[in-house]
Design an enzyme around this catalytic site. Structure first.
Site, short mmCIF file in Angstrom:
data_model
loop_
_atom_site.label_atom_id
_atom_site.label_comp_id
_atom_site.label_asym_id
_atom_site.label_seq_id
_atom_site.Cartn_x
_atom_site.Cartn_y
_atom_site.Cartn_z
N TYR A 162 0.83 -1.21 0.00
CA TYR A 162 0.00 0.00 0.00
C TYR A 162 0.86 1.26 0.00
O TYR A 162 0.69 2.15 -0.85
CB TYR A 162 -0.91 -0.03 1.23
CG TYR A 162 -1.76 1.22 1.41
CD1 TYR A 162 -2.72 1.58 0.47
CD2 TYR A 162 -1.62 2.03 2.54
CE1 TYR A 162 -3.51 2.71 0.64
CE2 TYR A 162 -2.41 3.15 2.73
CZ TYR A 162 -3.36 3.49 1.77
OH TYR A 162 -4.13 4.62 1.94
N1 LIG Z 1 -9.45 5.52 5.24
C1 LIG Z 1 -8.29 6.02 5.63
O1 LIG Z 1 -7.92 5.95 6.81
C2 LIG Z 1 -7.38 6.70 4.63
C3 LIG Z 1 -6.29 7.40 5.12
C4 LIG Z 1 -5.43 8.05 4.23
C5 LIG Z 1 -5.70 7.99 2.85
N2 LIG Z 1 -6.78 7.28 2.40
C6 LIG Z 1 -7.00 7.25 0.95
O2 LIG Z 1 -8.30 7.75 0.71
C7 LIG Z 1 -8.81 7.20 -0.50
C8 LIG Z 1 -10.23 6.72 -0.28
O3 LIG Z 1 -10.21 5.68 0.69
P1 LIG Z 1 -11.46 5.30 1.61
O4 LIG Z 1 -10.94 5.10 2.97
O5 LIG Z 1 -12.59 6.24 1.37
O6 LIG Z 1 -11.79 3.85 1.03
P2 LIG Z 1 -13.13 3.16 0.52
O7 LIG Z 1 -14.27 3.55 1.36
O8 LIG Z 1 -12.81 1.73 0.36
O9 LIG Z 1 -13.32 3.82 -0.92
C9 LIG Z 1 -12.46 3.51 -1.97
C10 LIG Z 1 -13.10 3.99 -3.26
O10 LIG Z 1 -12.26 3.66 -4.37
C11 LIG Z 1 -13.06 3.03 -5.36
N3 LIG Z 1 -12.26 2.09 -6.15
C12 LIG Z 1 -11.48 1.08 -5.68
N4 LIG Z 1 -10.95 0.39 -6.71
C13 LIG Z 1 -11.39 1.00 -7.86
C14 LIG Z 1 -11.20 0.74 -9.24
N5 LIG Z 1 -10.44 -0.28 -9.67
N6 LIG Z 1 -11.78 1.58 -10.14
C15 LIG Z 1 -12.56 2.59 -9.72
N7 LIG Z 1 -12.78 2.89 -8.43
C16 LIG Z 1 -12.21 2.09 -7.50
C17 LIG Z 1 -14.14 2.30 -4.56
O11 LIG Z 1 -15.31 2.08 -5.33
P3 LIG Z 1 -15.76 0.69 -6.00
O12 LIG Z 1 -15.42 -0.42 -5.05
O13 LIG Z 1 -17.23 0.92 -6.22
O14 LIG Z 1 -15.00 0.64 -7.28
C18 LIG Z 1 -14.45 3.32 -3.50
O15 LIG Z 1 -15.38 4.27 -3.97
C19 LIG Z 1 -7.83 6.09 -0.90
O16 LIG Z 1 -6.99 6.57 -1.93
C20 LIG Z 1 -7.01 5.85 0.36
O17 LIG Z 1 -5.71 5.40 0.07
C21 LIG Z 1 -7.63 6.64 3.26
#
Ligand SMILES: NC(=O)c1ccc[n+]([C@@H]2O[C@H](COP(=O)([O-])OP(=O)(O)OC[C@H]3O[C@@H](n4cnc5c(N)ncnc54)[C@H](OP(=O)(O)O)[C@@H]3O)[C@@H](O)[C@H]2O)c1
Length: 287
Positions: free
Chosen positions: A184
């Site tokens: 990651y």
């Molecule tokens: N949660 C945390 O603590 C955290 C902290 C720092 C950074 N982030 C970053 O924030 C971002 C969002 O994360 P989140 O926590 O909101 O996760 P999440 O709830 O799992 O959302 C991830 C999103 O990405 C989409 N996605 C995944 N694979 C995809 C693909 N192949 N094509 C198109 N869309 C895709 C998913 O939609 P589908 O499954 O419908 O495709 C979903 O809408 C990520 O980049 C993550 O690295 C998260």
């Protein structure tokens, strides 16, 4: 202090928001900045992307929603008056076609929020037979946003305005590289470096770029590993993203990130790695 009280204090929304940063932007400011603007949000079906898309749409932006889960995107689009574009961004041809369709139907976006992502926590020992862990994370966290950006940037540059926003993590800047997160964190670091490099090339053409080093957010992505760790709600994280869209800083994120970067990644790197290694070994032994 009893543990439950400490925990209640640490997880109170006020403390969590104070530690992770508060947006400075008010509703009126957000409306002024985004009304009538086109904002493309990848990963808009869940979590931070969904919460950000909601806030942008409520503030009057024309929001283009991208993710794989078509039903969810269509429901959200109907609710928000947004535009659904179901797409698996790791299908790079599909991502390029999507960009072409968006340019044709809406013109170049004013904001491209590269948020779609996937995390994997696995030790390198457990990944010995799982090279695909690395392929999957690099595909969605690095190559997919590069593909989409490459297809959209020429039109944005030609128009002479736009904003690239990269939803990165404090695991890339602020906290040291953590054991167990190599797939990651390396993929997020790759896009972080890409974004910072490209930012300098496109600034003269009126394109701003922001890297958001987000702390922990309670989403389906973080749930399996951080169920009881305090973190932002997706709505709080979305408000921080909206704040970055309004102010367009080079970097954004929790206020502790730059300080932690100096200490945990610099002056006290040995100590911080020892702490992380101990936690990693404790977790491995308890499995
Ligand atoms: N949660 C945390 O603590 C955290 C902290 C720092 C950074 N982030 C970053 O924030 C971002 C969002 O994360 P989140 O926590 O909101 O996760 P999440 O709830 O799992 O959302 C991830 C999103 O990405 C989409 N996605 C995944 N694979 C995809 C693909 N192949 N094509 C198109 N869309 C895709 C998913 O939609 P589908 O499954 O419908 O495709 C979903 O809408 C990520 O980049 C993550 O690295 C998260």
């Amino acid at each position: 202090m009893p543990r439950s009280l400490t925990h209640r204090l640490a997880t109170s929304p006020w403390v969590v928001a104070a530690v992770n940063g508060r947006p400075r932007t008010g509703d009126a400011e957000l409306r002024a900045a985004v009304t009538g603007r086109t904002v493309l949000v990848t990963g808009a079906s869940f979590g931070i992307g969904e919460a950000t898309a909601r806030q942008l749409a409520e503030a009057g932006a024309k929001v283009l929603l991208v993710a794989r889960t078509a039903d969810r995107l269509h429901e959200l689009a109907a609710e928000l008056g947004a535009h659904p574009y179901p797409c698996d961004l790791t299908d790079y041809d599909a991502a390029a076609d999507l960009a072409g369709r968006i340019l044709y139907e809406h013109g170049p976006p004013d904001v491209l929020l590269n948020n779609a992502g996937k995390s994997i926590r696995r030790s390198v020992a457990d990944a010995a037979e799982r090279f695909h862990d690395y392929e999957r994370t690099i595909a969605i966290n690095y190559l997919a946003p590069v593909r989409l950006s490459l297809a959209l940037l020429p039109a944005m540059r030609e128009r002479g305005s736009g904003h690239l926003v990269n939803l990165s993590t404090s695991g890339v800047r602020g906290l040291p590289a953590a054991p167990g997160w190599s797939a990651y964190q390396a993929s997020k670091a790759a896009f972080d470096v890409w974004s910072r490099s490209v930012a300098q090339e496109v600034r003269a053409d009126g394109i701003a770029s922001t890297s958001i080093y987000m702390g922990l957010v309670k989403t389906r992505m973080s749930a399996p590993n951080f169920r009881s760790t305090p973190g932002l709600t997706p709505e709080q994280a979305g408000a921080l993203v909206c704040d970055a869209i309004v102010r367009r800083p080079r970097t954004a994120g929790p206020p502790w990130v730059p300080i932690a970067d100096v200490f945990a990644n610099g002056l006290m790197r040995g100590t911080s790695e020892k702490v992380l290694t101990r936690a990693f070994l404790r977790r491995e032994l308890s499995r």
